[in-house]
Design an enzyme around this catalytic site. Structure first.
Site, PDB file in Angstrom:
ATOM      1  N   ASP A  17     -43.545  12.095  32.260  1.00 45.42           N
ATOM      2  CA  ASP A  17     -43.428  11.829  33.404  1.00 45.42           C
ATOM      3  C   ASP A  17     -44.599  10.494  33.853  1.00 45.42           C
ATOM      4  OD1 ASP A  17     -43.799  12.129  36.832  1.00 45.42           O
ATOM      5  OD2 ASP A  17     -44.826  13.700  37.042  1.00 45.42           O
ATOM      6  N   TRP A  27     -50.775  16.254  39.331  1.00 47.37           N
ATOM      7  CA  TRP A  27     -48.945  15.636  39.188  1.00 47.37           C
ATOM      8  C   TRP A  27     -48.615  16.938  37.419  1.00 47.37           C
ATOM      9  CZ3 TRP A  27     -46.856  16.162  42.639  1.00 47.37           C
ATOM     10  CH2 TRP A  27     -46.572  15.246  44.296  1.00 47.37           C
ATOM     11  N   LYS A  29     -41.315   4.733  43.111  1.00 47.62           N
ATOM     12  CA  LYS A  29     -42.775   3.832  43.329  1.00 47.62           C
ATOM     13  C   LYS A  29     -42.422   2.638  42.021  1.00 47.62           C
ATOM     14  CE  LYS A  29     -44.710   8.446  43.198  1.00 47.62           C
ATOM     15  NZ  LYS A  29     -45.475   8.327  44.191  1.00 47.62           N
TER      16      LYS A  29
END
Lengths: 364, 364
Positions: free
Chosen positions: A174, A104, A198
């Protein structure tokens, strides 16, 4: 009712059953509103109370100060990968530092490169993204507009236990896959963002916590939806907000506050859950091989391999038969990945642990 | 269960009760999945079937040909206001024509101006946006990258009954507030888009139908989420899609196909519903004054005024007492607005009509 499985999906991921039950009960009509949360105006008093409660809950859980704005946006972390450089790079500070700890971080870096001469502060490629850097490893540029990192890498199962030390440059994180999993010192950050799917809610809303002084960097010629200042000034209601997703964020944050009792408790539970699986790995005599270096292992995503690929297939099939689902590792790395976010109950983790022990006994 | 009102909200707006009932029944666990639609991966087989069914239903309802891509995006029409010029303007065709028929057309025009020398093809300001142009009124630029219009203006209650004639320039339409209200000749369009929260689902997903040859215009240096070609190539799954909102779109499109019997039937019902209210206005001896010119009146948003502002307040209060809610006109124009989208039942419109007649009797 269809029986529920233990769902180890990396995201969208398991939600607290009590949240789902409330949403189900209220789906035809919110109490007092006479209409579903799916049907009411984002400018109605009812919805304003919902979004205000969601924000207030987040501010309480994370002790977010008034010097920060809390935004509820669409487009996922992918849109943040663009919005962050578009808003935060300036003519005076056209570059930013990116720490690449996994997949990511690399995606965020690649996107940011469209908007300025982005620099790599550290890249874990040499270790196949199995370890995190020490402070001394970081190549810091004191003129950077910001420093970006990914606090938890879902694919590699690697996680920062504390914030990296980057001096006076605004820290941008992030936190999509470990948001709300522990108390987080927001005042260390310039901007912290997380897609909800999530730990905070369903897909369709992304939470951005941004220090208000950074909003002055947003240029008026940005695409209007992508302008943090516009979004902050409008309280995330410049246009129609994703009302249902924000409603679920309110319910999840209430669950964290009232059922769990806050993020200290959540953190302790998350540590205990992860330890169950890591103990099973560490005591397996190398039958299960974890990907990450021990001190960098994620509390959210437990990634490991079996001795042979055909065993991986058997593991997934037999786990599925027991109602332990979505355990396949990301297609880019293979193996097994058990995502055990906040809402995964201890009983689910114990069931997986028990299965891991039995499977090793039968196949080790 | 809380009693349901007749909700005349302009959006998010009323949904079919059978859709809400299905969503409620399945909220804890989708049949066969063992997990909620809120919890399953966007890459799971279960969700792929849902998004494929939603797309297939749209293709059937609107007879969309293979030469068009159907996208499910986030960010609302506001993000489309930026994405359209960002993707469709080219160095060879740096300008586009915009028709301003009301508030939303003006918003789209203002945003597009950030990306090129946009031209106004027609502006209804002189009539306070109460009428639509004739073909001869349009200032067309044959070198325009596209021609943009808003098929229904929710605030002014004004609607195109057919597509404007714009020659060979690709026609781009913001159909947010009348999408799926009638059969639409998609092959007349280069791109047609609609946020879902009026006729197609809840807030949080925007449907874009785009002719595939136009995707070649999308430059690689665009923000990745805003690139139509990237989104089309990935089947709207470049990143995590708004799974729940797309699930509701599937249910709404199934309702249109199977309960309503297609868009011809829907159109007839919409015409009948609107006629009930317009008859009440037209037969009120000017007690109720419609905003739009008769032939341009909207089937979706019936906007009208009362003789005095204090009567407007009384109208809203008394209507609310009868469970007729969200009838206030947009804050920019005042008065009354009854949004009667696809899912507003005839009984709700009749109840409003009856109240209008009684209110006029008592106050006229």
């Amino acid at each position: 009712m269809t029986q529920r499985v233990y769902n180890f999906s990396a995201g969208p991921a398991v939600l607290p059953e009590s949240v789902l039950a409330t949403a189900q009960r209220e789906l035809m009509a919110l109490p007092g509103a006479g209409a579903s949360i799916l049907e009411i105006s984002h400018r109605s008093k009812t919805f304003r109370e919902i979004i205000e409660a969601a924000e207030a809950n987040l501010r309480t859980l994370l002790a977010i100060g008034d010097e920060y704005a809390v935004l509820f946006l669409q487009g996922g972390s992918r849109l943040q990968f663009s919005m962050i450089p578009m808003n935060l790079l300036t003519p005076e500070r056209p570059s930013a530092d990116y720490l690449l700890a996994g997949s990511w971080g690399k995606h965020a870096f690649k996107e940011a490169g469209k908007f300025g001469p982005i620099q790599i502060a550290w890249d874990g490629a040499d270790s196949s993204y199995s370890r995190l850097p020490n402070t001394a490893d970081l190549q810091l540029n004191s003129k950077a507009a910001y420093f970006h990192y990914t606090s938890n890498e879902t694919i590699q199962g690697i996680q920062f236990a504390t914030e990296p030390e980057v001096g006076d440059v605004p820290l941008v994180c992030d936190a999509s896959s470990d948001f709300l999993h522990r108390p987080t010192p927001i005042d260390r950050y310039g901007l912290l963002y997380a897609c909800a799917q999530k730990n905070a809610g369903p897909a369709g809303v992304t939470i951005v916590i941004v220090r208000k002084d950074l909003l002055d960097r947003s240029r008026e010629d940005l695409p209007i939806y992508l302008n943090y200042k516009v979004q902050a000034d409008a309280g995330s209601l410049m246009n129609t907000a994703p009302t249902f997703a924000i409603y679920i964020v309110r319910l999840v944050t209430e669950w964290l506050l009232h059922d769990i009792g806050g993020l200290e408790n959540m953190y302790r539970q998350n540590q205990e859950k992860a330890q169950l699986l890591y103990d099973a790995i560490d005591n397996s005599g190398d039958f299960y091989q974890g990907h990450a270096r021990l001190q960098d292992r994620s509390l959210m995503n437990v990634a490991f391999r079996l001795p042979a690929d055909d065993l991986t297939g058997q593991f997934l099939a037999q786990a599925g038969d027991r109602g332990l689902t979505s355990l396949a590792g990301h297609r880019s790395v293979g193996g097994i990945r058990a995502s055990i976010y906040n809402a995964m109950p201890q009983a689910g983790v114990e069931a997986l642990r028990d299965f891991m022990l039995e499977f090793k006994e039968s196949n080790g």
